[in-house]
Motif scaffolding. Structure first.
Motif, PDB file in Angstrom:
ATOM      1  N   GLY A 103       0.802  -1.219   0.000  1.00  0.00           N
ATOM      2  CA  GLY A 103       0.000   0.000   0.000  1.00  0.00           C
ATOM      3  C   GLY A 103       0.830   1.262   0.000  1.00  0.00           C
ATOM      4  N   GLU A 104       2.148   1.134  -0.233  1.00  0.00           N
ATOM      5  CA  GLU A 104       3.018   2.301  -0.241  1.00  0.00           C
ATOM      6  C   GLU A 104       2.977   2.991  -1.607  1.00  0.00           C
ATOM      7  OE1 GLU A 104       6.899   1.124   0.894  1.00  0.00           O
ATOM      8  OE2 GLU A 104       6.365   0.862   3.008  1.00  0.00           O
ATOM      9  N   PHE A 105       3.300   4.287  -1.581  1.00  0.00           N
ATOM     10  CA  PHE A 105       3.310   5.095  -2.790  1.00  0.00           C
ATOM     11  C   PHE A 105       4.425   4.622  -3.719  1.00  0.00           C
ATOM     12  CE2 PHE A 105       2.701   8.816  -5.294  1.00  0.00           C
ATOM     13  CZ  PHE A 105       3.958   9.188  -5.728  1.00  0.00           C
ATOM     14  N   GLU A 106       4.094   4.386  -4.999  1.00  0.00           N
ATOM     15  CA  GLU A 106       5.097   3.963  -5.979  1.00  0.00           C
ATOM     16  C   GLU A 106       5.413   5.055  -6.992  1.00  0.00           C
ATOM     17  OE1 GLU A 106       4.242   0.318  -7.969  1.00  0.00           O
ATOM     18  OE2 GLU A 106       4.933  -0.903  -6.297  1.00  0.00           O
ATOM     19  N   ARG A 107       4.363   5.579  -7.660  1.00  0.00           N
ATOM     20  CA  ARG A 107       4.603   6.590  -8.689  1.00  0.00           C
ATOM     21  C   ARG A 107       3.327   7.382  -8.961  1.00  0.00           C
ATOM     22  NH1 ARG A 107       3.997   1.758 -11.372  1.00  0.00           N
ATOM     23  NH2 ARG A 107       2.430   1.744 -13.014  1.00  0.00           N
ATOM     24  N   LEU A 108       3.501   8.468  -9.695  1.00  0.00           N
ATOM     25  CA  LEU A 108       2.374   9.274 -10.158  1.00  0.00           C
ATOM     26  C   LEU A 108       2.222   9.095 -11.653  1.00  0.00           C
ATOM     27  CD1 LEU A 108       2.843  12.641  -8.267  1.00  0.00           C
ATOM     28  CD2 LEU A 108       0.938  11.095  -8.034  1.00  0.00           C
ATOM     29  N   GLU A 109       1.019   8.881 -12.111  1.00  0.00           N
ATOM     30  CA  GLU A 109       0.735   8.809 -13.550  1.00  0.00           C
ATOM     31  C   GLU A 109       0.008  10.077 -13.953  1.00  0.00           C
ATOM     32  OE1 GLU A 109       0.328   3.967 -14.090  1.00  0.00           O
ATOM     33  OE2 GLU A 109      -1.380   5.259 -14.546  1.00  0.00           O
ATOM     34  N   TYR A 110       0.668  10.885 -14.776  1.00  0.00           N
ATOM     35  CA  TYR A 110       0.084  12.142 -15.237  1.00  0.00           C
ATOM     36  C   TYR A 110      -0.618  11.905 -16.569  1.00  0.00           C
ATOM     37  CZ  TYR A 110       3.026  14.282 -11.708  1.00  0.00           C
ATOM     38  OH  TYR A 110       3.609  14.623 -10.527  1.00  0.00           O
ATOM     39  N   VAL A 111      -1.862  12.297 -16.632  1.00  0.00           N
ATOM     40  CA  VAL A 111      -2.640  12.141 -17.860  1.00  0.00           C
ATOM     41  C   VAL A 111      -2.801  13.526 -18.470  1.00  0.00           C
ATOM     42  CG1 VAL A 111      -4.790  11.320 -18.847  1.00  0.00           C
ATOM     43  CG2 VAL A 111      -3.855  10.214 -16.823  1.00  0.00           C
ATOM     44  N   SER A 112      -2.183  13.732 -19.622  1.00  0.00           N
ATOM     45  CA  SER A 112      -2.300  15.016 -20.314  1.00  0.00           C
ATOM     46  C   SER A 112      -3.057  14.815 -21.615  1.00  0.00           C
ATOM     47  CB  SER A 112      -0.910  15.602 -20.580  1.00  0.00           C
ATOM     48  OG  SER A 112      -0.213  14.764 -21.479  1.00  0.00           O
ATOM     49  N   THR A 113      -3.260  15.891 -22.300  1.00  0.00           N
ATOM     50  CA  THR A 113      -3.966  15.817 -23.587  1.00  0.00           C
ATOM     51  C   THR A 113      -3.086  15.150 -24.641  1.00  0.00           C
ATOM     52  OG1 THR A 113      -3.165  18.040 -24.036  1.00  0.00           O
ATOM     53  CG2 THR A 113      -5.410  17.826 -23.164  1.00  0.00           C
ATOM     54  N   GLU A 114      -1.752  15.240 -24.455  1.00  0.00           N
ATOM     55  CA  GLU A 114      -0.845  14.713 -25.470  1.00  0.00           C
ATOM     56  C   GLU A 114      -0.405  13.271 -25.171  1.00  0.00           C
ATOM     57  OE1 GLU A 114       0.988  19.168 -25.947  1.00  0.00           O
ATOM     58  OE2 GLU A 114       2.319  17.501 -25.458  1.00  0.00           O
ATOM     59  N   SER A 115       0.054  12.999 -23.931  1.00  0.00           N
ATOM     60  CA  SER A 115       0.578  11.663 -23.615  1.00  0.00           C
ATOM     61  C   SER A 115       0.461  11.398 -22.127  1.00  0.00           C
ATOM     62  CB  SER A 115       2.053  11.552 -24.040  1.00  0.00           C
ATOM     63  OG  SER A 115       2.809  12.473 -23.314  1.00  0.00           O
ATOM     64  N   VAL A 116       0.666  10.131 -21.769  1.00  0.00           N
ATOM     65  CA  VAL A 116       0.675   9.715 -20.362  1.00  0.00           C
ATOM     66  C   VAL A 116       2.121   9.607 -19.922  1.00  0.00           C
ATOM     67  CG1 VAL A 116       0.030   7.914 -18.736  1.00  0.00           C
ATOM     68  CG2 VAL A 116      -1.471   8.445 -20.662  1.00  0.00           C
ATOM     69  N   LEU A 117       2.463  10.345 -18.879  1.00  0.00           N
ATOM     70  CA  LEU A 117       3.842  10.353 -18.387  1.00  0.00           C
ATOM     71  C   LEU A 117       3.908   9.675 -17.039  1.00  0.00           C
ATOM     72  CD1 LEU A 117       4.675  14.061 -19.224  1.00  0.00           C
ATOM     73  CD2 LEU A 117       5.451  12.067 -20.477  1.00  0.00           C
ATOM     74  N   ASP A 118       4.894   8.813 -16.848  1.00  0.00           N
ATOM     75  CA  ASP A 118       5.120   8.145 -15.564  1.00  0.00           C
ATOM     76  C   ASP A 118       6.311   8.798 -14.881  1.00  0.00           C
ATOM     77  OD1 ASP A 118       3.100   6.464 -16.093  1.00  0.00           O
ATOM     78  OD2 ASP A 118       4.346   4.783 -16.761  1.00  0.00           O
ATOM     79  N   ALA A 119       6.108   9.139 -13.626  1.00  0.00           N
ATOM     80  CA  ALA A 119       7.201   9.726 -12.833  1.00  0.00           C
ATOM     81  C   ALA A 119       7.452   8.857 -11.617  1.00  0.00           C
ATOM     82  CB  ALA A 119       6.841  11.144 -12.415  1.00  0.00           C
ATOM     83  N   PRO A 120       8.247   7.777 -11.745  1.00  0.00           N
ATOM     84  CA  PRO A 120       8.499   6.921 -10.581  1.00  0.00           C
ATOM     85  C   PRO A 120       9.387   7.620  -9.566  1.00  0.00           C
ATOM     86  CG  PRO A 120       9.829   6.205 -12.426  1.00  0.00           C
ATOM     87  CD  PRO A 120       8.952   7.320 -12.937  1.00  0.00           C
ATOM     88  N   VAL A 121       9.038   7.434  -8.309  1.00  0.00           N
ATOM     89  CA  VAL A 121       9.834   7.999  -7.215  1.00  0.00           C
ATOM     90  C   VAL A 121      10.708   6.887  -6.672  1.00  0.00           C
ATOM     91  CG1 VAL A 121       9.752   9.067  -4.947  1.00  0.00           C
ATOM     92  CG2 VAL A 121       8.012   9.636  -6.652  1.00  0.00           C
TER      93      VAL A 121
END
Length: 200
Positions: A103-121
């Protein structure tokens, strides 16, 4: 004669509260490893000592004894580039992805109009401390601990079994009178071989 209140206090089953808490606290004494014992600070908790030494007190989550550090999180160049891309693009949504087991935080998935970006921490890996290097060198030596020697009572017991049964370990194991600890045939065999090696 004592008063009624004092008599009640003496009969009470509740323990009297004292302020001598330091007597009840147990001091952690490291006897197993001289390297860790030399670097141990008795004023710190076990978790804090392990953190200073570069070790982990628990393989799972720490349950206490550590202070949360409040500071700026250092970002890698890849994460900085992703942030710049996010700021330049029109972001509408962001989704938190958690580990299904812990249940720990892994990453944020940003959904934009152009593409989906993954920002793993990713947590920054700390360099090995001097204590860890010393422990690794000690482990690389491959020194074995001293083997357990048989006591006089054990040697007498083995001699008695050999006199009666010779090399029949199954019968030694079944003998209730002499094998009172109910050792298995394999265990008795190992003890007998060790006794023979010592008494050659």
């Amino acid at each position: 004669m004592t008063s009624v209140r004092n008599r009640r206090k003496q009969k009470s089953s509740l323990p009297r509260q004292t302020r001598r808490l330091n007597d009840k606290r147990k001091k952690v004494r490291i006897l197993s490893n001289a390297i860790i014992a030399a670097q141990w600070d008795e004023k710190l908790t076990l978790s804090q000592n392990y953190k200073n030494l570069g070790l982990t007190a628990r393989l799972s989550r720490p349950s206490g004894g550590t202070q949360k550090e409040l500071g700026k999180v250092t970002q890698s160049s890849a994460q900085q580039q992703q942030q710049q891309q996010l700021q330049s693009s029109a972001v509408k949504e962001a989704k938190i992805v958690r580990n299904p087991q812990t249940g720990e935080f892994e990453r944020l998935e940003y959904v934009s109009t152009e593409s989906v970006l993954d920002a793993p921490v990713t947590p920054s890996v700390t360099a090995a401390t001097d204590v860890v290097k010393q422990l690794e060198q000690y482990a690389a030596r491959g020194e074995r601990t001293r083997e357990r020697s048989q006591s006089e009572r054990e040697q007498y017991w083995i001699e008695e079994l050999i006199e009666v049964y010779g090399d029949d370990y199954e019968r030694m194991a079944r003998d209730r009178k002499r094998n009172i600890w109910q050792q298995s045939a394999g265990d008795i065999r190992r003890r007998v071989l060790k006794w023979k090696k010592q008494n050659k």
